[in-house]
Design an enzyme around this catalytic site. Structure first.
Site, PDB file in Angstrom:
ATOM      1  N   GLN A 356      88.877  48.519  29.690  1.00 51.80           N
ATOM      2  CA  GLN A 356      87.646  47.880  29.897  1.00 51.80           C
ATOM      3  C   GLN A 356      87.622  47.647  31.284  1.00 51.80           C
ATOM      4  O   GLN A 356      88.076  46.927  32.038  1.00 51.80           O
ATOM      5  CB  GLN A 356      87.358  46.503  28.983  1.00 51.80           C
ATOM      6  CG  GLN A 356      86.021  46.018  29.377  1.00 51.80           C
ATOM      7  CD  GLN A 356      85.379  45.484  28.267  1.00 51.80           C
ATOM      8  OE1 GLN A 356      86.161  45.138  27.098  1.00 51.80           O
ATOM      9  NE2 GLN A 356      84.338  44.651  28.323  1.00 51.80           N
ATOM     10  N   GLY A 357      86.651  48.368  32.000  1.00 53.90           N
ATOM     11  CA  GLY A 357      86.206  48.297  33.391  1.00 53.90           C
ATOM     12  C   GLY A 357      85.175  47.427  33.687  1.00 53.90           C
ATOM     13  O   GLY A 357      84.513  46.626  32.642  1.00 53.90           O
ATOM     14  N   GLY A 358      84.755  47.278  34.971  1.00 50.74           N
ATOM     15  CA  GLY A 358      83.619  46.465  35.283  1.00 50.74           C
ATOM     16  C   GLY A 358      82.213  46.974  34.765  1.00 50.74           C
ATOM     17  O   GLY A 358      81.370  46.266  34.555  1.00 50.74           O
ATOM     18  N   PHE A 359      82.020  48.352  34.614  1.00 55.39           N
ATOM     19  CA  PHE A 359      80.696  48.770  34.092  1.00 55.39           C
ATOM     20  C   PHE A 359      80.878  49.255  32.379  1.00 55.39           C
ATOM     21  O   PHE A 359      79.885  49.986  31.991  1.00 55.39           O
ATOM     22  CB  PHE A 359      80.074  49.823  34.860  1.00 55.39           C
ATOM     23  CG  PHE A 359      80.141  49.210  36.224  1.00 55.39           C
ATOM     24  CD1 PHE A 359      78.705  48.362  36.399  1.00 55.39           C
ATOM     25  CD2 PHE A 359      80.685  49.485  37.243  1.00 55.39           C
ATOM     26  CE1 PHE A 359      78.658  47.667  37.664  1.00 55.39           C
ATOM     27  CE2 PHE A 359      80.454  48.950  38.514  1.00 55.39           C
ATOM     28  CZ  PHE A 359      79.627  48.081  38.479  1.00 55.39           C
ATOM     29  N   GLU A 361      83.554  50.374  28.805  1.00 55.64           N
ATOM     30  CA  GLU A 361      84.984  50.413  28.157  1.00 55.64           C
ATOM     31  C   GLU A 361      85.498  51.817  28.163  1.00 55.64           C
ATOM     32  O   GLU A 361      84.696  52.863  28.452  1.00 55.64           O
ATOM     33  CB  GLU A 361      84.472  50.113  26.822  1.00 55.64           C
ATOM     34  CG  GLU A 361      84.237  48.637  26.510  1.00 55.64           C
ATOM     35  CD  GLU A 361      83.714  48.482  24.964  1.00 55.64           C
ATOM     36  OE1 GLU A 361      83.262  49.525  24.516  1.00 55.64           O
ATOM     37  OE2 GLU A 361      83.866  47.410  24.624  1.00 55.64           O
ATOM     38  N   LYS A 376      85.119  57.202  29.667  1.00 59.45           N
ATOM     39  CA  LYS A 376      84.545  55.852  30.303  1.00 59.45           C
ATOM     40  C   LYS A 376      82.875  55.943  29.701  1.00 59.45           C
ATOM     41  O   LYS A 376      82.103  56.715  30.270  1.00 59.45           O
ATOM     42  CB  LYS A 376      84.666  55.892  31.842  1.00 59.45           C
ATOM     43  CG  LYS A 376      83.979  54.677  32.392  1.00 59.45           C
ATOM     44  CD  LYS A 376      84.350  54.558  33.971  1.00 59.45           C
ATOM     45  CE  LYS A 376      83.881  53.493  34.745  1.00 59.45           C
ATOM     46  NZ  LYS A 376      84.016  53.474  36.008  1.00 59.45           N
ATOM     47  N   ASP A 473      86.589  49.847  46.939  1.00 59.89           N
ATOM     48  CA  ASP A 473      87.015  49.107  45.848  1.00 59.89           C
ATOM     49  C   ASP A 473      88.642  49.360  45.486  1.00 59.89           C
ATOM     50  O   ASP A 473      88.995  49.405  44.083  1.00 59.89           O
ATOM     51  CB  ASP A 473      86.350  49.142  44.545  1.00 59.89           C
ATOM     52  CG  ASP A 473      86.403  47.976  43.546  1.00 59.89           C
ATOM     53  OD1 ASP A 473      87.121  47.046  44.154  1.00 59.89           O
ATOM     54  OD2 ASP A 473      86.298  48.025  42.420  1.00 59.89           O
TER      55      ASP A 473
END
Length: 669
Positions: A356-359, A361, A376, A473
């Site tokens: 799970q990322g910042g924006f 799953e 993603k 990032d």
């Protein structure tokens, strides 16, 4: 005439009472709705997971139930708890903003407890920030522990005039330091300060620590978040696990000095009087209505306008500027049908979820030809998702390098936005590097190869590709590892393209991960290739030490990994930085050289940081002489033996050093 006056009085009383009752009811409902918690930011440390039926999961449920129970300490605004025994022990706390009511605190904590299971599912460590409260839990001890990394900088993106800039430079730091003095003498570790901004407008500042910190640790934490806050915005805030600072030109907190509004007048039954006998009595009713109705309308319009302006001011923190100029048609050949992606992932079944990322799953999938992919799926609730989606498609579709993750396709279907990447079986670097049980799989040879591969990937972005791209990032969780542990840089949602002769750019929207940001970017929104170099330097030190910069616990007076490494280097003990898991079987000359390179990358002055082409040369040729590293950026040390915010004199001397972009008065510990 006297009789007419007596008859008008009850009419006036009735309509006045009706007006105040209506207004009071409206304001009451307005205040209740305003107390709903406002989400700000969250972090999930995805290095350690738990399963649904595990002991840790049961302990976490018990902890969250305790923190959100009716008997919790909402009146004080703070409570901590620990449940279970190691290795399944979970520690947590909530801390409400010092000015909110008991009921607002309770609602915020209850909301956060439910929200965390959605935002950080199966994660052993999470921090959720709201305007009204903070909720934290971890499998490590977080109680009475100063943590100054792992937070975020948010800025108000409204335009700033030159006159306002002059006023801000004179107000921001003094106001926040005055608030800090209040906080250090408060049991809640909470302080506010209001000063004049213009003749008709006020300036508001707020700081707060978690109450379990010592006075000295709170002082140190506030010193950092005050000195690092941008002073060239109409509003800004820094939030981290241990403390926060914020300023605005509107009242974003409840001013304790303002007395509560008086209760509405009681409605008494008007005395019975004879029916009106003349047309003048009817005229008096018309007159009352003509006066009262416009007043009600005016008040409602005022409140509606206030709500609109306040919400717009708050929303300006989180609404990105329009993403103009992108041409998603350049990637048309990669567009996939949504049904194809549904089939590949078994309709996004939970068992296929791998991250799970910042924006959104990430799911593992298999295309019809047998190709394994990572899918993603961007969250529909993400306010930034569409911008980052378009950005990532346009950029990554044009990039081809062995150390960059490869985009295989994408899908735009209604609200669904999906990116399809090559599947990388060994997850991300942080999965191994920060796990005590797995870090042994990363021997020095592999770590050295990862450092070199990441450097070559960034060099391609900066110099060798058709576009000059700043990643913005870089961090361990964005470095994926293939079957042979080769690194692949991922997550280009924050990346930006530079023109041919462009060397730097300014932005009012600070994005990225706190702790990896360069000083000039975190404080002034200036990013360049040297910003990526700084992030790379932090990553190198993490790879060598096996320690995470974003959750580095205080060691020998150091508050972060970079300052710890600098202290060891300055004292001639660089090998003490090496991860104990590899210290016996590493090439010591290579390790010391990599520490040296890492410290060159995190120097305070961007001009003194090496370029990526120089870094690759340093890594591949031992004949290249390395320059002596200078002090790293984002270092804060009191030059006075006592607490830096104890007196006005000390506070003022502290402020002068942060006004300059070079931050010349900041010293390593």
């Amino acid at each position: 005439m006297r009789r007419n006056t007596d008859q008008e009085s009850p009419i006036m009383s009735y309509y006045s009472s009706f007006f105040f009752l209506f207004l009071f009811s409206f304001l009451t409902s307005f205040r209740v709705s305003a107390q709903d918690p406002t989400y700000v930011y969250h972090t999930c440390q995805n290095t350690a997971n738990y399963t649904s039926n595990s002991t840790y999961n049961n302990n976490l449920k018990t902890l969250l139930a305790s923190l959100s129970s009716r008997n919790a300490s909402y009146s004080t605004g703070f409570q901590n708890a620990t449940v279970g025994q190691a290795p399944d022990r979970v520690t947590g706390l909530f801390n409400c903003r010092g000015d909110v009511s008991t009921e607002v605190c309770r609602r915020c904590v209850s909301f956060a407890v439910n929200d965390t299971l959605t935002r950080c599912p199966n994660q052993k460590e999470a921090t959720l920030y709201y305007d009204e409260c903070v909720l934290r839990y971890s499998n490590q001890n977080i109680l009475s522990t100063l943590i100054t990394t792992g937070g975020v900088i948010l800025v108000n993106t409204r335009n700033v005039t030159s006159n306002q800039l002059d006023l801000l430079s004179d107000l921001v730091l003094p106001t926040l330091n005055q608030a800090a003095t209040v906080a250090l003498n408060s049991s809640k570790k909470f302080g506010t300060r209001k000063n004049n901004f213009t003749a008709l407008q006020s300036f508001y500042g707020l700081v707060q620590c978690t109450p379990d910190l010592t006075r000295q640790d709170c002082s140190r934490c506030l010193q950092l978040v005050i000195n690092q806050i941008p002073t060239d915005r109409i509003g800004a805030r820094i939030i981290n696990p241990s403390c926060t600072s914020r300023y605005e030109i509107y009242a974003f907190y409840t001013e304790s000095a303002v007395p509560p509004p008086p209760p509405p007048p009681s409605i008494s039954t008007p005395p019975v009087s004879a029916p009106p006998r003349s047309g003048k009595d009817g005229n008096s009713k018309v007159l009352v209505i003509a006066i009262v109705v416009p007043i009600i309308v005016a008040v409602l319009l005022f409140i509606a306008g206030y709500c609109f302006l306040t919400r717009r001011a708050r929303k300006s923190y989180y609404t990105p500027s329009a993403f103009a100029g992108d041409d998603i048609t350049t990637a048309d050949s990669l567009q996939l049908d949504y049904r194809t992606i549904q089939t590949a992932t078994d309709d996004f079944v939970e068992s296929n979820k791998i991250g799970q990322g910042g924006f959104g799953e990430v799911y593992k999938g298999t295309l019809s030809d047998g190709t394994e992919v990572a899918v993603k799926r961007l969250s529909k609730s993400s306010g930034q998702g569409e911008v980052e989606f378009k950005n990532e498609v346009v950029l990554v579709a044009k990039l081809q390098h062995r150390n960059l993750v490869r985009l295989l396709g994408f899908c735009l279907d209604g609200e669904e936005r999906v990116l399809v990447y090559e599947y990388v079986p060994n997850k991300s670097l942080d999965y191994f590097l920060f796990d005590p049980a797995k870090k042994g799989q990363l021997d020095w040879t592999r770590r050295y190869k990862i450092i070199g591969g990441v450097a070559r990937g960034i060099l391609y972005l900066h110099q060798d590709s058709r576009l000059t791209i700043i990643h913005r990032d870089l961090k361990a969780s964005n470095i994926l590892l293939d079957a042979d542990m080769n690194p692949k840089i991922a997550d280009f949602g924050m990346a930006r393209i530079f023109g041919l002769d462009q060397t730097e750019e300014n932005t009012s929207r600070i994005v990225g991960t706190y702790g990896y940001m360069s000083p000039e970017y975190a404080m002034h929104g200036q990013y360049s290739m040297k910003s990526d170099v700084y992030s790379f330097g932090v990553l190198v030190l993490e790879i060598i030490s096996g320690k995470k910069n974003s959750s580095f616990y205080q060691t020998d007076g150091a508050h972060d990994l970079v300052s710890y490494a600098w202290g060891l280097w300055s004292n001639g003990r660089p090998l003490e930085l090496v991860d104990p898991a590899i210290v016996e079987n590493c090439q010591r000359n290579e390790v010391v050289r990599c520490v040296h390179i890492g410290l060159l990358c995190v120097q305070e002055d961007p001009a003194e940081r090496p370029t990526l082409s120089t870094i690759v040369l340093m890594l591949t040729s031992n004949t290249v002489t390395l320059p002596v590293p200078r002090q790293p950026g984002l270092f804060f040390q009191s030059r006075i033996g006592k607490d830096p915010l104890d007196t006005d004199t000390t506070s003022k001397s502290l402020l002068g050093s942060v006004d300059d972009a070079s931050i010349t008065d900041i010293h390593p510990r």
